[in-house]
Design a protein around this motif. Structure first.
Motif, PDB file in Angstrom:
ATOM      1  N   ASP A 163       0.779  -1.174   0.207  1.00  0.00           N
ATOM      2  CA  ASP A 163       0.130  -0.210   0.064  1.00  0.00           C
ATOM      3  C   ASP A 163       0.878   1.220   0.085  1.00  0.00           C
ATOM      4  OD1 ASP A 163      -2.164  -1.434   0.056  1.00  0.00           O
ATOM      5  OD2 ASP A 163      -2.653  -1.144   2.068  1.00  0.00           O
ATOM      6  N   GLU A 199       3.568  10.992  11.134  1.00  0.00           N
ATOM      7  CA  GLU A 199       3.491  10.396   9.731  1.00  0.00           C
ATOM      8  C   GLU A 199       2.685   9.030   9.729  1.00  0.00           C
ATOM      9  OE1 GLU A 199       6.753  12.557   6.968  1.00  0.00           O
ATOM     10  OE2 GLU A 199       7.245  10.946   8.394  1.00  0.00           O
ATOM     11  N   GLU A 202      -0.888   8.913  10.818  1.00  0.00           N
ATOM     12  CA  GLU A 202      -1.669   9.330   9.588  1.00  0.00           C
ATOM     13  C   GLU A 202      -1.703   8.044   8.590  1.00  0.00           C
ATOM     14  OE1 GLU A 202      -3.837  10.849   6.398  1.00  0.00           O
ATOM     15  OE2 GLU A 202      -3.830  11.559   8.437  1.00  0.00           O
ATOM     16  N   ILE A 203      -0.645   7.545   8.565  1.00  0.00           N
ATOM     17  CA  ILE A 203      -0.351   6.230   7.570  1.00  0.00           C
ATOM     18  C   ILE A 203      -1.519   5.120   8.116  1.00  0.00           C
ATOM     19  CG2 ILE A 203       0.981   4.179   7.082  1.00  0.00           C
ATOM     20  CD1 ILE A 203       1.158   6.518   5.267  1.00  0.00           C
ATOM     21  N   ARG A 204      -1.312   4.934   9.441  1.00  0.00           N
ATOM     22  CA  ARG A 204      -2.226   3.766  10.116  1.00  0.00           C
ATOM     23  C   ARG A 204      -3.815   4.446   9.935  1.00  0.00           C
ATOM     24  NH1 ARG A 204       0.794   4.581  15.900  1.00  0.00           N
ATOM     25  NH2 ARG A 204       2.723   2.817  15.563  1.00  0.00           N
ATOM     26  N   ARG A 205      -3.914   5.481  10.113  1.00  0.00           N
ATOM     27  CA  ARG A 205      -5.583   5.944  10.039  1.00  0.00           C
ATOM     28  C   ARG A 205      -5.976   5.458   8.322  1.00  0.00           C
ATOM     29  NH1 ARG A 205      -8.359   9.428   7.691  1.00  0.00           N
ATOM     30  NH2 ARG A 205      -6.512  10.262   6.678  1.00  0.00           N
ATOM     31  N   ARG A 206      -5.072   5.897   7.531  1.00  0.00           N
ATOM     32  CA  ARG A 206      -5.215   5.728   5.797  1.00  0.00           C
ATOM     33  C   ARG A 206      -5.576   4.383   5.695  1.00  0.00           C
ATOM     34  NH1 ARG A 206      -2.361   5.394   1.221  1.00  0.00           N
ATOM     35  NH2 ARG A 206      -0.483   6.059   2.617  1.00  0.00           N
ATOM     36  N   LEU A 207      -4.449   3.374   6.198  1.00  0.00           N
ATOM     37  CA  LEU A 207      -4.517   2.010   5.708  1.00  0.00           C
ATOM     38  C   LEU A 207      -5.506   1.166   6.422  1.00  0.00           C
ATOM     39  CD1 LEU A 207      -0.687   1.290   5.806  1.00  0.00           C
ATOM     40  CD2 LEU A 207      -2.361   1.982   3.955  1.00  0.00           C
ATOM     41  N   GLN A 208      -6.070   1.792   7.586  1.00  0.00           N
ATOM     42  CA  GLN A 208      -7.172   0.808   8.090  1.00  0.00           C
ATOM     43  C   GLN A 208      -8.676   1.139   7.621  1.00  0.00           C
ATOM     44  OE1 GLN A 208      -5.703   2.005  12.630  1.00  0.00           O
ATOM     45  NE2 GLN A 208      -6.811   0.198  12.857  1.00  0.00           N
ATOM     46  N   GLN A 209      -8.480   2.255   6.861  1.00  0.00           N
ATOM     47  CA  GLN A 209      -9.785   2.375   5.826  1.00  0.00           C
ATOM     48  C   GLN A 209     -10.967   2.377   6.841  1.00  0.00           C
ATOM     49  OE1 GLN A 209     -10.398  -0.227   2.639  1.00  0.00           O
ATOM     50  NE2 GLN A 209      -8.334  -0.166   2.168  1.00  0.00           N
ATOM     51  N   GLY A 210     -10.788   3.093   8.223  1.00  0.00           N
ATOM     52  CA  GLY A 210     -11.928   3.258   9.027  1.00  0.00           C
ATOM     53  C   GLY A 210     -12.306   2.092   9.789  1.00  0.00           C
ATOM     54  N   SER A 247      -8.635  -3.485   3.334  1.00  0.00           N
ATOM     55  CA  SER A 247      -7.291  -3.002   4.205  1.00  0.00           C
ATOM     56  C   SER A 247      -6.641  -3.742   4.354  1.00  0.00           C
ATOM     57  CB  SER A 247      -8.085  -2.640   5.551  1.00  0.00           C
ATOM     58  OG  SER A 247      -8.844  -3.537   6.291  1.00  0.00           O
TER      59      SER A 247
END
Length: 352
Positions: A163, A199, A202-210, A247
């Motif tokens: 990803d 960073e 933010e990456i974790r938040r994006r990769l977990q897709q909510g 995810s």
């Protein structure tokens, strides 16, 4: 040092043997023992396999040996791949445990009675937690390591790396818990080389897709049903495309599920992580991996076989590596441990 592969004529066992030879993991003066059964096809196949590998890799092949009785196993590192797999008449974990428990007991007792007394056993056969429990009881828990969590961890890192468009070696992170649907991906442990804490958040938040940590088990079941619906149409390629949109953590569970249903199985991937661990043991390296081991309260007071980060040495695993989990992760881990403990009691009560 010498290596034995129990179940060497099976799909996974044969792939492990081949990779050990092709990659030159053993020196020509070391011994690779292929273990099968006196009754059955393996008693013939293994001799032919030794001959074929000797012909193909004469310059670097180790010394080959065939053993057809559990009491004839002699090695420093033993890889356990023998036993039934899910498929055909074996369609559930309970049936798998029923079929494989006597096999686990037979080999564990034989190694305890006739072995060197310092062998390290790597468990590949499922249910891996049951196998770890049986072999640990006979050999001592620090000499037994299940590869399930190691495989899940490497998949987790690879999916994150994919990803992000970076190499897997730049990603850290562990998967703990039960091998399979009960796994717990530890987003709290994820680090990427060169990234700041801000960073990473933010990456974790994006990769977990909510997807929250608590919702992960339900999401696994839901996505497996979605994938099954696609597979029933006969479009495996579409199933993989669907999985690619999930995810990172969900792909760790769902992608091998699709591969298994495709008919290809996950033999190459399983063999690769197993050979990697064998190589590290033979090289005398110390490394931190996630693996199934028999716990005695070292990790969140858990007392059952479970996948956790461990320090692996040439003599087995020396200690559990402590991690500070998020509250939701610790909660999931406890639930996974409770499920495993209950299943093991049922397995041993019904089939012991």
């Amino acid at each position: 040092m010498d290596v034995s592969v129990i179940g060497a004529s099976g799909d996974c066992g044969r792939e492990i043997v081949a990779q050990l030879v092709v990659l030159g993991v053993l020196d020509p003066t070391e011994r690779l023992q292929l273990v099968g059964r006196e009754a059955g096809q393996s008693s013939q196949v293994l001799y032919g396999l030794c001959s074929d590998l000797s012909d193909a890799y004469a310059e670097k092949a180790p010394i080959f040996d065939v053993a057809l009785r559990p009491e004839d196993i002699v090695a420093d590192v033993i890889v356990m791949t023998a036993g039934a797999t899910v498929g055909g008449q074996v369609t559930s974990r309970s049936q798998l445990a029923s079929a494989n428990l006597p096999i686990f007991e037979s080999y564990a007792k034989a190694i305890a009675q006739h072995g060197y007394g310092h062998e390290v056993v790597i468990i590949v056969t499922n249910p891996v937690e049951l196998a770890v429990a049986v072999f640990s009881r006979h050999l001592g828990r620090h000499r037994v390591i299940g590869v399930g969590a190691y495989s899940d961890t490497l998949r987790f890192r690879r999916e994150i790396a994919t990803d992000l468009g970076v190499r897997r070696q730049l990603v850290q992170g562990f998967v703990v818990g039960e091998h399979g649907e009960g796994m717990v991906p530890l987003w709290s442990s994820v680090k990427v080389h060169g990234m700041t804490p801000e960073e990473l958040r933010e990456i974790r938040r994006r990769l977990q897709q909510g997807l929250s940590v608590r919702d992960f088990p339900d999401a696994v079941l839901r996505e497996k049903q979605s994938v099954m619906a696609i597979i029933k149409t006969g479009d495996i390629a579409q199933a993989y495309r669907y999985v690619d949109g999930l995810s990172s953590d969900l792909r760790v569970v769902i992608k091998p599920f699709v591969t298994q249903l495709s008919g290809a199985k996950t033999i190459a991937a399983t063999a690769n992580v197993t050979v990697d661990l064998v190589h590290s043991l033979l090289q005398g390296k110390e490394m931190v991996v996630s693996g199934q081991v028999q716990l005695a309260g070292e990790f969140y007071d858990i007392q059952t076989p479970l996948g956790v980060p461990i320090l692996v040495t040439p003599s087995g695993w020396s200690r559990v590596v402590t991690l500070q989990l998020w509250a939701e992760e610790a909660e999931m881990l406890q639930k996974s441990a409770e499920t495993i403990s209950r299943r093991l009691k049922e397995d041993l009560a019904q089939h012991g």
